[in-house]
Design a protein around this motif. Structure first.
Motif, PDB file in Angstrom:
ATOM      1  N   LEU B 144     -16.726  36.048  -8.251  1.00  0.00           N
ATOM      2  CA  LEU B 144     -17.369  34.743  -8.412  1.00  0.00           C
ATOM      3  C   LEU B 144     -17.156  33.826  -7.214  1.00  0.00           C
ATOM      4  CD1 LEU B 144     -16.364  34.079 -12.140  1.00  0.00           C
ATOM      5  CD2 LEU B 144     -18.521  34.978 -11.294  1.00  0.00           C
ATOM      6  N   SER B 145     -16.548  34.362  -6.138  1.00  0.00           N
ATOM      7  CA  SER B 145     -16.179  33.470  -5.035  1.00  0.00           C
ATOM      8  C   SER B 145     -17.421  32.864  -4.371  1.00  0.00           C
ATOM      9  CB  SER B 145     -15.349  34.227  -3.989  1.00  0.00           C
ATOM     10  OG  SER B 145     -16.213  34.811  -3.031  1.00  0.00           O
ATOM     11  N   ASP B 146     -17.210  31.755  -3.689  1.00  0.00           N
ATOM     12  CA  ASP B 146     -18.329  31.012  -3.126  1.00  0.00           C
ATOM     13  C   ASP B 146     -19.120  31.832  -2.117  1.00  0.00           C
ATOM     14  OD1 ASP B 146     -17.461  29.028  -4.700  1.00  0.00           O
ATOM     15  OD2 ASP B 146     -16.426  27.907  -3.120  1.00  0.00           O
ATOM     16  N   ASN B 147     -18.466  32.828  -1.467  1.00  0.00           N
ATOM     17  CA  ASN B 147     -19.180  33.650  -0.492  1.00  0.00           C
ATOM     18  C   ASN B 147     -19.644  34.969  -1.113  1.00  0.00           C
ATOM     19  OD1 ASN B 147     -17.665  31.716   0.888  1.00  0.00           O
ATOM     20  ND2 ASN B 147     -16.077  33.248   1.367  1.00  0.00           N
ATOM     21  N   GLY B 148     -19.416  35.139  -2.386  1.00  0.00           N
ATOM     22  CA  GLY B 148     -19.748  36.414  -3.021  1.00  0.00           C
ATOM     23  C   GLY B 148     -21.246  36.548  -3.275  1.00  0.00           C
ATOM     24  N   TRP B 149     -21.643  37.783  -3.595  1.00  0.00           N
ATOM     25  CA  TRP B 149     -23.088  38.019  -3.759  1.00  0.00           C
ATOM     26  C   TRP B 149     -23.619  37.418  -5.058  1.00  0.00           C
ATOM     27  CZ3 TRP B 149     -24.349  40.888  -8.035  1.00  0.00           C
ATOM     28  CH2 TRP B 149     -23.325  41.671  -8.592  1.00  0.00           C
ATOM     29  N   VAL B 150     -22.756  37.247  -6.079  1.00  0.00           N
ATOM     30  CA  VAL B 150     -23.247  36.678  -7.337  1.00  0.00           C
ATOM     31  C   VAL B 150     -23.692  35.235  -7.121  1.00  0.00           C
ATOM     32  CG1 VAL B 150     -22.628  36.049  -9.692  1.00  0.00           C
ATOM     33  CG2 VAL B 150     -21.767  38.169  -8.707  1.00  0.00           C
TER      34      VAL B 150
END
Lengths: 382, 301, 264
Positions: B144-150
């Protein structure tokens, strides 16, 4: 088979069902007249239950048609068919009471109010006062009647009964057999009854079809099938038969002559399914009579003589095994009417029968005598 | 046993169903150590917790506690921390709804549609629990990280604003709760659906019910016991959880567990912590009995 | 078959596979992060591929000590809980005695009660009783909550056992002890093993109850919890992945063995 089709006949046309490499129903053709009580009889795994499930819509046929009054319903979903089922072991909804079980079909079709109909159906089954009971609180016979009410209330064109009596004990089964016949008379709906119990099929149905390996071996009225079976399978599945391997040696107008075990026998040609080559000469055990010597045998009868090897007393009758010359063992049921002499193992005796009671079946040349199979129910379930 | 009971046997003893004499004590001997353990370390501590919740709230661990029957600890604790309490139930409730939406089809598919793959799929449901709970939860931080693909995907389809985020929001906490306790919901539900008598479904279809009606009128009511067991097994640990709120949320998402943890381990305010613990226990029990009663009512209807 | 018909038949399974995907997603991430060289200490994002973490799982010695401690606690707690729980299961399944229903409640409650309540109440007891927190306090707590699961698992196995097998053994001249040794125990053993594995995994993975009763003792979950604030060393993911693989291997071999036993 069926030229003038009444509106509500159920016809199975070229019906085939395969499960992988196994053919459960093999090119089946059958017409079940509107309002008839039709029994599909066969051992476990013969395809009778699959046939029933195809009619109910719980199984899709690999090919073929299911015609109900001329309309093909083979690919309709079960809830779109005017057909209802009384399931083996009933499948009553355990979370609903008797009333709601019976009302289930009406409610799903949006029919309202249901009260009157449900009560009427319950009283037809003599279940008044059982409305609020759960299935688990009912005896086997009561559950059976609820299952019947649940199906019949929908006034289906065909009622399917999948071994409906198999879970009941013998006494209750007899009573329910009579009950079912009464109900069928009363409602006039076509009953298609699947069973492995030959006695049940014969006592209840007006037409019986004997099924084996996915095919119909013979169908007709119970007396017809019993008295004049079409195949060796039928002769031994429906009751028992002494089948003596022989060869047709000619005919003398009216009768066909058969040579077996060095003796010659005659069978009326009207009672012959085959008139040349290898045949079985068939006689039902209860049509065999015993005498002490040949000179007591009536002149119009034919006989084999031999030695009694076993005598089983069974109350109404005594079942004898008689070893005739050539090693053939014959089975004879002799009613214990009190007028007959009793034989014991080792006694010499003559078994005789009236040729009008014998029948001739085709036989593969390499098959031998098939005498009185042991009456065992197949253990495997369907 | 009745058939053999009168036959002499080598041991001279009848089979072990109802034996007299020295065997009368045996069950108690077998039970004693375990039952004592449960009594000493489960039941007794609850009594101690109740006691601690009534200590004088002004005492501290270093001064020692005095029993003043301070029932006021309960309303005080509730007043101070009702938002966290509310959040616990809100988050656990939302997670439950999500888990039901995901868990029912999963349990149903494994029980009724999987055929010979049944056991493999069942292992797959349990398998995620083979790894440490905390490590799994931390993995959600990556997902869920801000740079993640989701988050990237959600931003692209404008479900999230250009600087919208998932991590450190209630969404992340609810997703984490759903994820962590989903198997507890699926397993009892599966066990129930597995025993579902398929002839009942056929009977229903035979009686003019379409697929949806069959589900609504037969499958669902019959699976109610499994559904309730699963709901309880999901809801109880989910309301008491504070790992997800801590790791995936911020103090704004703290649940009652975070408060209890800090009361006992940071602020060393035992009376308040104990009061909150027991309030949580009471609320949980209320939910359990509410559930069970509803199940009972469902049975009667 | 039309596409709609196909969808109508398979959508439930499709949905189920999606949910399984959701369940496995974090596992995949853990595995990926186990071969990651993070950009900096507090980063949770994938940065660079490396096998270093697997080569040096104990780069952070604290972590490996924590793992070792968790294994020790798990082992002791498992042995005690399995022994006591099995005895209780036999009593419950095989004997009549007074107070059965009360005992059933006592066994059921620890499985239903919130961990938070169990953890805090034990802490309250230990503090009030002057019991030192730490290794043995954790063991006591773990035995407590594992016990119920052991009882339930073994009891289920016993209940599923055909009593006539024991009667047959006795009929064939086996004494009570021989019957137990030769028939009952071998048949119940898979249940006991399953219960022990369950107990170990419950103990190894427990955080909440441990957290309240550990004092200064650090178990693996406690270590992860503490490290989460300071930055997680990537080796944590190595441990996570290794745990997953070991457990998966155990389960799969036992399933396969079970299958082979059933169809020889």
């Amino acid at each position: 088979m069926a030229r003038d089709v009444p509106a509500g006949d159920l016809r199975l046309v070229d019906l085939t069902k395969r499960f992988g490499a196994f053919t459960a129903v093999d090119d089946l053709n059958l017409t079940i007249g509107q309002g008839s009580f039709f029994a599909l009889l066969g051992a476990s795994g013969c395809g009778k239950t699959t046939t029933l499930r195809i009619v109910a819509g719980l199984e899709e046929p690999t090919s073929g048609q299911v015609l109900l009054g001329g309309r093909d319903i083979a690919r309709l979903r079960p809830h779109k068919r005017p057909v209802n089922t009384v399931f083996q072991s009933y499948a009553l909804f355990p979370h609903l009471d008797v009333f709601e079980n019976v009302a289930f079909g009406l409610r799903r079709r949006g029919i309202r109010p249901v009260d009157g109909q449900v009560r009427q159906a319950l009283s037809l089954m003599q279940l008044d006062g059982y409305e609020r009971r759960r299935p688990a609180q009912l005896s086997g016979g009561e559950q059976q009647r609820v299952a019947l009410a649940r199906a019949l209330i929908n006034q289906p064109q065909v009622l399917l009964l999948d071994e409906p009596l198999s879970a009941l004990d013998l006494k209750l089964r007899r009573r329910m057999q009579i009950e079912l016949k009464r109900i069928q008379n009363e409602v006039g709906i076509t009953f298609l009854h699947v069973t492995h119990d030959q006695e049940e099929a014969m006592t209840m149905a007006d037409t019986v079809a004997v099924m084996n390996a996915g095919r119909i071996e013979q169908f007709g009225a119970p007396t017809e099938i019993y008295e004049f079976p079409a195949t060796a399978f039928v002769a031994n599945f429906l009751g028992q038969s002494n089948l003596i391997a022989g060869v047709v040696s000619g005919d003398n107008g009216g009768d066909i002559l058969v040579t077996a075990h060095g003796a010659r026998f005659a069978v009326p040609s009207a009672r012959a399914r085959a008139d040349r080559g290898a045949v079985y000469l068939g006689v039902r055990p209860e049509k065999l009579h015993l005498a002490d010597s040949v000179d007591q045998v009536p002149t119009d009868s034919q006989y084999l003589d031999g030695t009694i090897t076993d005598a089983s007393y069974a109350g109404v009758s005594t079942q004898y095994l008689l070893r005739a010359g050539g090693g053939t063992e014959l089975s004879a049921f002799v009613a214990n009417s009190g007028t007959q002499r009793r034989y014991g193992p080792g006694d010499r005796a003559v078994a005789y029968w009236n040729p009008r009671h014998a029948f001739l079946l085709g036989r593969r040349a390499d098959e031998n005598d098939r005498i009185t199979p042991v009456l065992t129910e197949p253990v495997a379930t369907a | 046993m009745s058939a053999f009971a009168h036959l002499p046997s080598v041991s001279g003893q009848p089979p072990p169903v109802a034996r007299p004499g020295r065997h009368r004590l045996l069950p108690y001997l077998l039970l004693l150590p375990g039952a004592a353990w449960l009594f000493l370390f489960f039941a007794l501590p609850l009594v101690q917790l109740a006691t601690a919740s009534l200590y004088d709230p002004n005492d501290t661990l270093s001064t020692g506690y005095t029993m003043t029957w301070a029932f006021g600890n309960y309303p005080a604790a509730l007043q101070a921390y009702w938002p966290q309490f509310g959040r616990s139930f809100l988050y656990a409730g939302s997670a439950l709804v999500l888990a039901l939406l995901m868990g029912y089809p999963l349990a149903y598919a494994i029980a009724c549609k999987a055929g010979r793959w049944k056991n493999l799929l069942l292992v797959c449901v349990v398998a995620p629990m083979f790894t440490s709970f905390l490590v799994r939860t931390l993995a959600w931080k990556t997902i869920l990280s801000d740079n993640g693909w989701v988050v990237g995907l959600l931003r692209d389809v404008h479900l999230l604003g250009p600087d919208g985020r998932l991590l450190a929001t209630p969404v992340a906490v609810v997703l984490g709760l759903t994820y962590n306790f989903l198997p507890f919901l699926v397993l009892p539900l599966y066990a129930n659906l597995e025993r579902l008598d398929h002839r009942l479904l056929e009977a229903s279809r035979d009686l003019y019910a379409n697929a949806w009606q069959t589900f609504r009128r037969v499958t669902l009511p019959l699976s109610m016991p499994g559904l309730i067991a699963g709901t309880l097994l999901f809801f109880i640990p989910a309301t008491g959880d504070y790992i997800n709120a801590e790791l995936l949320g911020t103090p704004n998402e703290y649940m009652i567990g975070n408060v209890i943890d800090s009361a006992f381990l940071v602020r060393l305010d035992y009376p308040q912590g104990a009061a909150l613990s027991l309030l949580l226990m009471a609320a949980t029990l209320a939910v359990v009995f509410g559930c069970l009663r509803r199940a009972g009512a469902e049975e009667l209807l | 078959m039309s596409i709609w018909r196909w969808l109508a038949r398979h959508w439930v399974m499709g949905l189920a596979l999606l949910v399984l995907g959701y369940l496995f997603l974090p596992i995949a991430v853990v595995a990926a992060l186990s071969v990651n060289r993070p950009a900096h200490r507090l980063s949770y994002d994938f940065h660079e591929f490396t096998f270093d973490n697997w080569r040096n799982p104990c780069a952070t010695s604290e972590m490996c000590e924590a793992v070792l401690r968790s294994v020790q606690i798990g082992f002791v707690a498992t042995v005690v809980a399995t022994t006591l729980g099995t005895l209780m299961a036999f009593a419950l399944a095989r004997h009549r005695f007074r107070g059965r229903s009360g005992l059933n409640v006592l066994i059921f409650l620890p499985m239903a009660a919130p961990e938070l309540v169990m953890g805090t109440s034990l802490l309250a007891l230990f503090v009030a009783g002057g019991v030192p927190l730490g290794f043995w306090a954790i063991v006591v707590a773990h035995v407590m909550f594992c016990l119920s699961f052991v009882v339930v698992t073994v009891k289920a196995r016993l209940a599923g056992m055909d009593r006539r097998l024991e009667e047959a053994a006795m009929d064939l001249y086996a004494s009570e002890w021989q019957t137990f040794r030769r028939i009952t125990l071998p048949l119940v053993l898979p249940g006991i093993v399953a219960a022990a594995l369950l107990a170990f995994s419950l103990s190894f993975d427990d955080f909440i109850i441990t957290n309240f009763n550990s004092g200064t003792t650090v178990t693996f979950p406690m270590y992860v919890w503490g490290a989460a604030q300071r930055g997680i060393p990537p080796q944590v993911n190595v441990i996570g992945t290794a745990m997953f693989l070991i457990a998966l291997l155990l389960v799969l071999t036992s399933t396969l063995r079970g299958r082979r036993l059933r169809n020889p």
